[in-house]
Design an enzyme around this catalytic site. Structure first.
Site, mmCIF file in Angstrom:
data_model
loop_
_atom_site.group_PDB
_atom_site.id
_atom_site.type_symbol
_atom_site.label_atom_id
_atom_site.label_comp_id
_atom_site.label_asym_id
_atom_site.label_seq_id
_atom_site.Cartn_x
_atom_site.Cartn_y
_atom_site.Cartn_z
ATOM 1 N N ARG A 173 -24.624 22.369 1.573
ATOM 2 C CA ARG A 173 -25.017 21.107 2.194
ATOM 3 C C ARG A 173 -25.429 21.302 3.650
ATOM 4 N NH1 ARG A 173 -22.729 16.314 0.479
ATOM 5 N NH2 ARG A 173 -22.290 15.680 2.603
ATOM 6 N N ARG A 177 -30.152 26.938 11.141
ATOM 7 C CA ARG A 177 -31.516 26.938 11.677
ATOM 8 C C ARG A 177 -31.678 27.958 12.800
ATOM 9 N NH1 ARG A 177 -30.769 21.036 12.141
ATOM 10 N NH2 ARG A 177 -31.137 20.173 10.064
ATOM 11 N N ARG A 249 -9.449 14.568 -2.637
ATOM 12 C CA ARG A 249 -8.906 14.568 -1.284
ATOM 13 C C ARG A 249 -8.981 13.144 -0.763
ATOM 14 N NH1 ARG A 249 -5.861 18.521 0.241
ATOM 15 N NH2 ARG A 249 -6.598 18.647 2.399
ATOM 16 N N ARG A 279 -11.931 16.081 12.088
ATOM 17 C CA ARG A 279 -13.001 15.612 12.970
ATOM 18 C C ARG A 279 -12.648 14.246 13.509
ATOM 19 N NH1 ARG A 279 -17.631 14.386 8.280
ATOM 20 N NH2 ARG A 279 -16.411 12.784 7.282
ATOM 21 N N GLU A 300 -9.618 12.048 11.758
ATOM 22 C CA GLU A 300 -9.477 12.175 10.296
ATOM 23 C C GLU A 300 -8.502 13.281 9.912
ATOM 24 O OE1 GLU A 300 -13.102 12.513 8.081
ATOM 25 O OE2 GLU A 300 -14.099 10.982 9.298
ATOM 26 N N TYR A 348 -19.749 15.082 -5.541
ATOM 27 C CA TYR A 348 -19.847 14.966 -4.078
ATOM 28 C C TYR A 348 -21.225 14.377 -3.752
ATOM 29 C CZ TYR A 348 -18.900 16.835 0.687
ATOM 30 O OH TYR A 348 -18.654 17.009 2.023
ATOM 31 N N ASP A 350 -23.824 11.727 -1.646
ATOM 32 C CA ASP A 350 -24.023 10.923 -0.436
ATOM 33 C C ASP A 350 -24.506 9.536 -0.854
ATOM 34 O OD1 ASP A 350 -23.344 12.948 1.302
ATOM 35 O OD2 ASP A 350 -25.387 13.741 1.370
HETATM 36 N N1 UDP Z 1 -17.921 22.343 7.269
HETATM 37 C C1 UDP Z 1 -17.232 23.242 8.077
HETATM 38 N N2 UDP Z 1 -17.276 23.082 9.438
HETATM 39 C C2 UDP Z 1 -17.945 22.061 10.022
HETATM 40 C C3 UDP Z 1 -18.643 21.144 9.192
HETATM 41 C C4 UDP Z 1 -18.605 21.320 7.834
HETATM 42 O O1 UDP Z 1 -16.595 24.156 7.580
HETATM 43 O O2 UDP Z 1 -17.928 21.955 11.267
HETATM 44 C C5 UDP Z 1 -17.866 22.544 5.786
HETATM 45 C C6 UDP Z 1 -16.661 21.865 5.145
HETATM 46 O O3 UDP Z 1 -16.226 22.655 4.055
HETATM 47 C C7 UDP Z 1 -17.200 20.560 4.653
HETATM 48 C C8 UDP Z 1 -18.608 20.952 4.206
HETATM 49 O O4 UDP Z 1 -19.004 21.955 5.158
HETATM 50 O O5 UDP Z 1 -16.456 20.021 3.602
HETATM 51 C C9 UDP Z 1 -19.580 19.795 4.181
HETATM 52 O O6 UDP Z 1 -19.626 19.178 5.443
HETATM 53 P P1 UDP Z 1 -20.192 17.712 5.677
HETATM 54 O O7 UDP Z 1 -20.294 17.481 7.138
HETATM 55 O O8 UDP Z 1 -21.403 17.516 4.850
HETATM 56 O O9 UDP Z 1 -18.980 16.855 5.090
HETATM 57 P P2 UDP Z 1 -18.809 15.274 4.834
HETATM 58 O O10 UDP Z 1 -19.513 14.569 5.952
HETATM 59 O O11 UDP Z 1 -19.361 14.995 3.489
HETATM 60 O O12 UDP Z 1 -17.337 15.121 4.904
#
Ligand code: UDP
Length: 384
Positions: A173, A177, A249, A279, A300, A348, A350
């Site tokens: 996901r 870059r 989760r 986060r 969170e 999973y 969006d």
């Molecule tokens: N992830 C990570 N570090 C980060 C951001 C994302 O390891 O700083 C990994 C983590 O396993 C997460 C996945 O990438 O579940 C997808 O991140 P995303 O931000 O898409 O998660 P969402 O917003 O769906 O919770």
């Protein structure tokens, strides 16, 4: 039996489906066990600060699907926004997703795109040919330093297991870059509905052929009163956990309030294990058209869902997928019921995936009905 269908769940999956069916002349009753519509994208004003808060975690809408974008534009005014995420850890504060800035920051370099590609290539673990899990995927593509600094601990906190046990898909996901593009998403359209997500869903549901009943949990006895049931809850809960529980989760939120700006950006990821939360989001940045003197940040904490916890993320570990397979015969035997949305499909997804999927579902359902009617008509008119 009546033509009316029952839609369980007044979130995006259910409301989009109800709207499409209503516009094609199929009435529905939409029920939800919660006291509010909009499911997991429910947003409301924080009383102390006046800031609109996404109560089940941040929902940043993004899509490249023209059909989905056209649909949501009928029901809300969208204010463009670009998700620029930062990651903080013992080494500093970094730009996310991994981009040229992050690479230069982490390694103390001033590389250009071509040099950065070469540099990262020298870090890649080429001994891994077919990554079998999320850890191998990251070691193969970004190398150990980036993996350990940004992904290992965050992913362990988020999913409760080592990235070695997770599918490589979870990481796919996240883009990587070699330029300074720090937009978290690759999509063409991105933004927030000015009337909040609750307003968006309320507008979608506002149709004379849709009745909404909140505070109403689904009961098996309801099924017989409708021509079809669309169920957007978890399949294991639908079958009263007859084949065990699937892994999800859930997330707990801690609210922090204060004057001015508390964090300085919408999304800040905490990528070290020493911090228990994954986060934090300062929600006033999600309403850039508003002015607020006060602010609220939601931290969170991810943990395993059990009992009555709201399921957020389907885990899809091998044991869960085996569990899901155990439910398939029950799903097959359950005539007149379709499972929809992130929970119903145990995927999973969006918001834009959920909307696209409900638009498709509605189309298939209407086509199936039309074909049935057409067949009956021809039976009555065709010569023998
Ligand atoms: N992830 C990570 N570090 C980060 C951001 C994302 O390891 O700083 C990994 C983590 O396993 C997460 C996945 O990438 O579940 C997808 O991140 P995303 O931000 O898409 O998660 P969402 O917003 O769906 O919770």
């Amino acid at each position: 039996m009546q033509q009316r269908v029952l839609i369980v769940g007044a979130g995006l999956a259910g409301s989009v489906l109800a709207r499409c069916l209503a516009e094609a002349g199929v009435p529905s009753l939409v029920i939800d066990s919660r006291e509010h519509p909009a499911g997991m994208c429910y947003s409301s004003r924080d009383e102390e600060t006046g800031v609109e808060v996404h109560r089940f975690g941040p929902h940043i809408f993004h899509t490249s699907n023209e059909r989905v974008w056209a649909f949501v534009n009928r029901f809300a005014h969208w204010v463009p926004w670009v998700n620029r995420v930062h990651a903080t850890n013992a080494k500093g504060v970094f730009s996310m997703p991994i981009n040229l800035h992050t690479i230069n920051q982490l390694f103390g370099q001033r590389l250009n795109p071509a040099q950065a590609r070469e540099f990262i290539a020298s870090k890649q673990d080429k001994s891994i040919v077919n990554p079998a899990n999320a850890e191998e995927q990251l070691l193969r593509f970004v190398g150990r330093e980036i993996y350990e600094t940004f992904f290992r601990d965050y992913t362990t906190k988020q999913w409760g297991v080592s990235p070695r046990e997770l599918s490589a898909d979870i990481i796919k996901r996240i883009p990587i870059r070699f330029n300074y593009d720090d937009n978290y998403y690759n999509d063409i359209y991105q933004g927030f509905p000015q009337e909040g997500y609750t307003g968006l869903v309320q507008n979608i549901l506002a149709h004379e052929a849709i009745s909404v009943q909140l505070n109403t949990p689904y009961e098996a006895a309801m099924k017989g009163e409708f021509s079809h049931v669309f169920y957007s809850g978890p399949p294991d809960a639908y079958f009263q956990f007859a084949c065990g529980r699937l892994g999800y989760r859930t997330v707990d939120f801690r609210y922090e309030r204060g004057e001015g700006e508390l964090q300085g950006c919408g999304c800040l990821n905490y990528t070290d294990m020493s911090v228990p939360f994954t986060r934090a989001h300062e929600h006033k940045y999600f309403s850039p058209w508003e002015k607020h003197d006060k602010s609220v940040v939601l931290y969170e904490y991810s943990r395993e869902a059990s009992g009555d916890d709201a399921p957020y993320y389907p885990k899809r570990m091998p044991a869960d997928l085996a569990g899901l397979r155990a439910y398939l015969p029950l799903v097959e035997a359950e005539h007149g019921v379709s499972f929809i949305g992130r929970l119903g499909c145990y995927r999973y997804m969006d918001m834009h995936h959920v909307i696209a999927s409900s638009l498709d579902y509605a189309e298939h359902f209407l086509a199936y009905r039309a074909e049935k009617v057409e067949k009956l008509r021809s039976m009555a008119t065709d010569p023998l």
